[in-house]
Scaffold this active site. Structure first.
Site, PDB file in Angstrom:
ATOM      1  N   CYS A  72     -42.214  42.720 -17.529  1.00 29.92           N
ATOM      2  CA  CYS A  72     -42.053  44.178 -17.496  1.00 29.92           C
ATOM      3  C   CYS A  72     -41.268  44.616 -18.723  1.00 29.92           C
ATOM      4  CB  CYS A  72     -41.419  44.654 -16.194  1.00 29.92           C
ATOM      5  SG  CYS A  72     -39.965  43.748 -15.665  1.00 29.92           S
ATOM      6  N   SER A  73     -39.970  44.750 -18.615  1.00 31.69           N
ATOM      7  CA  SER A  73     -39.202  45.233 -19.762  1.00 31.69           C
ATOM      8  C   SER A  73     -37.737  44.878 -19.581  1.00 31.69           C
ATOM      9  CB  SER A  73     -39.361  46.743 -19.884  1.00 31.69           C
ATOM     10  OG  SER A  73     -39.037  47.330 -18.632  1.00 31.69           O
ATOM     11  N   CYS A  74     -37.447  43.720 -19.000  1.00 29.96           N
ATOM     12  CA  CYS A  74     -36.058  43.284 -18.837  1.00 29.96           C
ATOM     13  C   CYS A  74     -35.417  43.241 -20.223  1.00 29.96           C
ATOM     14  CB  CYS A  74     -35.998  41.908 -18.185  1.00 29.96           C
ATOM     15  SG  CYS A  74     -36.728  41.909 -16.530  1.00 29.96           S
ATOM     16  N   CYS A  99     -40.053  40.552 -22.905  1.00 28.82           N
ATOM     17  CA  CYS A  99     -40.170  40.427 -21.453  1.00 28.82           C
ATOM     18  C   CYS A  99     -41.649  40.619 -21.174  1.00 28.82           C
ATOM     19  CB  CYS A  99     -39.347  41.467 -20.703  1.00 28.82           C
ATOM     20  SG  CYS A  99     -39.662  41.397 -18.924  1.00 28.82           S
TER      21      CYS A  99
END
Lengths: 120, 205
Positions: B110-112, B107
């Site tokens: 961000c950090s999906c 991702c």
């Protein structure tokens, strides 16, 4: 920290299939609050991803990702402020109140906001 | 130094814990969150949700052609049929590795991450070096994981979004004919479902 160091660090922590997921309880609570607010319809995932991304891109974000949940909380604060639920100043005040309450609570007893000596 | 209290002040909240508690207090007062529900979510993620869920999805896809086809067609429903429903209501897509193509998930924004099947992401997944390098230099990133693929294998990188998250279905290891789903699931690592690893060989498990 290089990517290889981070991977080694993860393996060192035993970040395998049964790894602990949160380093501290507040991280778990912050994570859960975002899920709960999304369920409530306060924001959609697109808004959340944008808010988190904005925080992660700020100068000073650590390369090792260890400040990840700090950014998570900052993103949560900015979204609830944008939605006019509360303001950073209100959160500051209440956080200080919680710290005074904790300080005034004898060990072994539950920390209650009423224990803040400056609260009326 | 004066001591005007007779008890020990050893109850301290660090600044982050106090901030999160303050947020929870405000959101509870506004009726937006329920502390009990927060507790349930925390417990669920700490104890019930993790990469073992994803490993079961992968093993089922290996042995059950009907489930495999469903997973390719509509991963969100196929995964929900195993009760691994994301509370976050995101859409899932299963991406199947082949001998010619290896898949890798990142991702960049961000950090999906597919929480419902993998739990929460490892530290490196959330780190700037992984997020920035996975797209530019996937082969170099895989080498950091000691995963060196033949030059003939192409690498495809999937960039997660808030709305769509990916689960990699690694190749079934050779020498596992006739194995049960349970036995197979034990060969599936978290990294193999992100694409930074492969499923374990039978002798290594």
């Amino acid at each position: 920290m290089s990517l290889r160091d981070l991977i080694a660090h993860s393996q060192g922590l035993g970040e395998g299939i049964d790894a602990p997921v949160f380093a501290e309880p507040w991280q778990a609570e912050a994570f859960a609050m975002v899920l709960a607010l999304h369920n409530q319809g306060l924001f959609d995932w697109d808004e959340w991803a944008q808010a988190l991304s904005t925080e992660l891109k700020r100068p000073g974000a650590l390369d090792d990702g260890s400040d990840y949940y700090h950014h998570w909380v900052a993103a949560l604060e900015s979204l609830v402020a944008a939605k006019k639920v509360t303001s950073s100043a209100d959160i500051d005040d209440l956080a200080a109140s919680w710290q005074r309450a904790a300080h005034a609570t004898p060990h072994g007893q539950p920390i209650r906001l009423e224990n803040d000596p400056e609260r009326f | 130094m004066s001591h005007d209290h007779d008890h020990h002040h050893d109850n301290e909240l660090d600044p982050m814990a106090a901030r999160v508690r303050a947020l929870e207090t405000i959101l509870t007062e506004k009726g937006l969150v329920d502390p009990e529900a927060i507790g349930v979510i925390v417990e669920t993620y700490e104890t019930k949700i993790g990469p073992r869920n994803g490993a079961k999805v992968v093993a089922k896809a290996w042995v059950d052609p009907e489930f495999n086809a469903w997973l390719r067609r509509d991963a969100t429903s196929a995964i929900a049929s195993l009760s691994y429903t994301g509370r976050q209501g995101e859409h899932m897509q299963a991406v199947f590795n082949t001998p010619d193509t290896h898949n890798l998930v990142v991702c960049t924004l961000c950090s999906c991450y597919p929480w419902s099947v993998l739990g929460l992401p490892p530290v490196w997944y959330k780190s700037p070096p992984y997020r920035s390098r996975a797209v530019i230099d996937p082969r170099g990133v895989l080498a950091e994981f000691d995963l060196v693929l033949p030059d003939t294998t192409s690498i495809r990188v999937w960039d997660s979004t808030a709305e769509l998250r990916y689960l990699i279905i690694p190749l079934r290891p050779e020498g596992t004919e006739g194995w049960s789903e349970e036995q197979l699931a034990a060969l599936v690592t978290r990294d193999s479902m992100i694409g930074t690893g492969l499923a374990c060989a039978p002798e290594a498990a």
